[in-house]
Design an enzyme around this catalytic site. Structure first.
Site, PDB file in Angstrom:
ATOM      1  N   ASP A 151      31.946  42.527  28.382  1.00 15.17           N
ATOM      2  CA  ASP A 151      32.449  43.398  29.449  1.00 15.17           C
ATOM      3  C   ASP A 151      31.986  42.918  30.828  1.00 15.17           C
ATOM      4  OD1 ASP A 151      33.726  45.641  30.609  1.00 15.17           O
ATOM      5  OD2 ASP A 151      31.870  46.799  30.552  1.00 15.17           O
ATOM      6  N   HIS A 170      31.326  39.017  35.340  1.00  8.27           N
ATOM      7  CA  HIS A 170      30.720  39.386  36.625  1.00  8.27           C
ATOM      8  C   HIS A 170      29.362  38.690  36.841  1.00  8.27           C
ATOM      9  CE1 HIS A 170      33.862  42.229  36.580  1.00  8.27           C
ATOM     10  NE2 HIS A 170      33.232  43.267  36.072  1.00  8.27           N
ATOM     11  N   LYS A 205      34.115  41.313  45.966  1.00 12.43           N
ATOM     12  CA  LYS A 205      33.182  42.245  46.622  1.00 12.43           C
ATOM     13  C   LYS A 205      32.678  41.654  47.922  1.00 12.43           C
ATOM     14  CE  LYS A 205      31.356  44.756  42.681  1.00 12.43           C
ATOM     15  NZ  LYS A 205      31.081  46.163  42.905  1.00 12.43           N
ATOM     16  N   LYS A 223      40.393  40.781  33.554  1.00 13.94           N
ATOM     17  CA  LYS A 223      39.324  40.389  32.638  1.00 13.94           C
ATOM     18  C   LYS A 223      39.128  41.463  31.570  1.00 13.94           C
ATOM     19  CE  LYS A 223      35.791  42.481  32.647  1.00 13.94           C
ATOM     20  NZ  LYS A 223      35.212  43.826  32.736  1.00 13.94           N
TER      21      LYS A 223
HETATM   22  C1  BG6 Z   1      33.997  46.565  34.947  1.00 11.46           C
HETATM   23  C2  BG6 Z   1      33.443  46.943  33.602  1.00 11.46           C
HETATM   24  O1  BG6 Z   1      34.585  45.289  34.906  1.00 11.46           O
HETATM   25  O2  BG6 Z   1      32.937  46.538  35.901  1.00 11.46           O
HETATM   26  C3  BG6 Z   1      32.729  48.280  33.669  1.00 11.46           C
HETATM   27  O3  BG6 Z   1      34.504  47.011  32.658  1.00 11.46           O
HETATM   28  C4  BG6 Z   1      31.694  48.279  34.772  1.00 11.46           C
HETATM   29  O4  BG6 Z   1      32.131  48.592  32.431  1.00 11.46           O
HETATM   30  C5  BG6 Z   1      32.319  47.803  36.080  1.00 11.46           C
HETATM   31  O5  BG6 Z   1      31.212  49.608  34.921  1.00 11.46           O
HETATM   32  C6  BG6 Z   1      31.279  47.651  37.178  1.00 11.46           C
HETATM   33  O6  BG6 Z   1      31.913  47.375  38.389  1.00 11.46           O
HETATM   34  P1  BG6 Z   1      31.284  47.863  39.757  1.00 11.46           P
HETATM   35  O7  BG6 Z   1      32.192  47.310  40.813  1.00 11.46           O
HETATM   36  O8  BG6 Z   1      31.269  49.359  39.709  1.00 11.46           O
HETATM   37  O9  BG6 Z   1      29.896  47.285  39.813  1.00 11.46           O
END
Ligand code: BG6
Length: 467
Positions: free
Chosen positions: A225, A230, A172, A138
């Protein structure tokens, strides 16, 4: 195709994602007895295999919890390296040789989306796409139009069931556990709708900045992002209908619920930028890219009509925490009327840094008066040796299991939702690092409510003798 993959190829092998996530996942896969195939890194760095192994070692020391002697030795025996430009056909000829007859390679595009088409084409011209699977990192495209084009390009060379669009949030443990809880219990279903739920809030907060990724971030911003991918995956897991089973029906339901999310308008969004972002390397001095975004979205479905979903994410906020708060409606009447009204019930899912399931409820204070206090019943889990998302998803992709990957229609729905708020559709407000973003985000909340700030909330609720 049901056969497991017999070689793993990753493009962008000398890049940031490989360094932070892929090498650590490979070591863990070996520790768990899950990796027995050659691993071929491809990049244009002018490196040789020894330099590539040294990179793997540095990555494990910095991000993989240290070197595990036997696992690292095995990893080194599996590593191969191809150095070359993605535009040069000889890179793919060399890859063909390095594959050494592997019949079902798994190609991981850990590279910017602008290069996906070129690499997919190179793979096809060298016939490295035969019997293969492909993982696309992504963000999948930059907007609806480019995502559609990208999909068209990929499926020209790989059938849809061989395309794995990765979103590590779906890998996750906490997110899978949320999904599991929803459909493995009877207690949620009767109350999981507009009749009982007043609002849903999701906060994905990070207490750090862009950490040297300024150049990437200038192209992305918080909406591209994390919010488009997410956070909308979290909305889908929370709001979807019960699937007919696992596997493809899970993807059907995630895509279906996103198709009912109303397209965002500028009035539904607040963008922010932390003070100091413009001094980061790779960031334009006049940048208007958002490091914070808050939105209010609506799902036009029988279950969710009229229930606002508030999503908020940002860099340089007071804490690093991802939390979902499901707020229930107030009781219809106040029977014990001489006290201030308490807070309505809630369910709080903390997804990181710990996994917490908390039920906010009101109980009677011990004593002669019929007055109460708000408390939380908290279930907290600290699993040992949990699989990291990238490890789990690489394993799934190598087995051809796609339920925790995004399908083409789902990705397009996600872009459709955010498309009108991308870029400069609304102004960007400055905010101080360490704050909860611009005050303007408070205006998105309808009625008397406010944003729930993950770390401060436990102090706001009196804890009274509930173990
Ligand atoms: C990534 C983003 O996809 O996810 C980042 O590019 C972000 O900017 C990260 O910090 C967060 O992932 P996690 O697993 O640390 O919550």
């Amino acid at each position: 195709m049901n056969e497991p993959s017999d070689a793993l190829v990753f493009f962008g092998a000398t890049g940031d994602l490989a360094y932070k996530k892929i090498f650590p996942s490979l070591q863990s896969m070996i520790r768990h007895g899950h990796l027995n195939m050659p691993v071929i890194g491809v990049a244009k760095a002018g490196w040789n295999l020894e330099q590539f192994k040294a990179r793997a070692q540095a990555s494990l020391q910095e991000h993989g919890g240290g070197i595990n002697g036997p696992a690292f030795e095995k990893l080194c025996s599996l590593l191969r390296y191809v150095d070359g430009d993605y535009l040069d056909p000889t890179t793919f000829t060399q890859l063909r040789q390095a594959l050494n007859g592997a019949a079902h390679p798994l190609h991981y595009l850990a590279i910017p989306p602008s290069l996906f088409g070129q690499v997919a084409q190179g793979l096809a011209q060298s016939q490295c796409n035969q019997g293969a699977r492909i993982i696309a990192e992504k963000p999948f495209g930059r907007d609806l139009k480019s995502a559609r084009e990208l999909n068209k390009t990929l499926v020209r060379y790989f059938p849809e069931d061989a395309v794995f669009r990765i979103d590590h949030y779906l890998g996750k443990e906490a997110v899978q556990s949320l999904l599991y809880s929803r459909f493995a219990n009877t207690i949620w279903e009767p109350i999981w709708n507009r009749n009982y739920i007043a609002a849903v809030q999701i906060t994905m907060a990070e207490d750090f900045g862009v950490q040297g990724r300024g150049k990437f971030y200038e192209e992305a911003g918080a909406i591209r992002d994390v919010l488009e991918n997410h956070m909308l995956q979290l909305v889908a897991c929370l709001a979807m209908e019960a699937p007919a089973g696992d596997g493809e029906p899970l993807r059907d339901e995630r895509a279906k619920v996103l198709s009912m999310v109303r397209t965002l308008t500028p009035g539904d969004v607040v963008r922010g930028q932390f003070t100091g972002y413009r001094n980061d390397p790779g960031v334009a001095r006049q940048s208007t890219v958002e490091t914070f975004a808050a939105v209010r979205l609506w799902i036009d479905s029988w279950r969710w009509a009229g229930v606002p979903f508030y999503l908020r994410t940002g860099k340089c906020l007071p804490t690093s925490c991802t939390e979902i708060l499901v707020q229930f409606k107030k009781p219809p009447q106040q029977v014990f009327g001489r006290e201030a009204r308490g807070q309505p019930n809630h369910v709080r899912f903390r997804l990181s840094p710990q996994v917490v399931l908390a039920l906010g409820t009101r109980v009677k204070k011990v004593g002669e008066t019929m007055t109460g206090v708000d408390v939380e019943l908290i279930l907290q889990r600290r699993p040992k040796d949990e699989m990291e998302p990238y490890e789990r998803l690489l394993l799934d992709a190598a087995r051809g299991a796609s339920e925790f990957f995004a399908r083409e229609d789902q990705v397009e729905q996600a872009w459709r939702i955010v498309d009108p708020i991308l870029g400069h559709a609304v102004p960007v407000h400055p905010y101080a690092p360490g704050s909860w973003g611009p005050a303007e985000s408070g205006k998105l909340i309808i009625g008397e409510g406010a944003w729930w700030n993950p770390n401060s909330q436990p102090d706001a609720i009196e804890k009274e003798g509930v173990a």
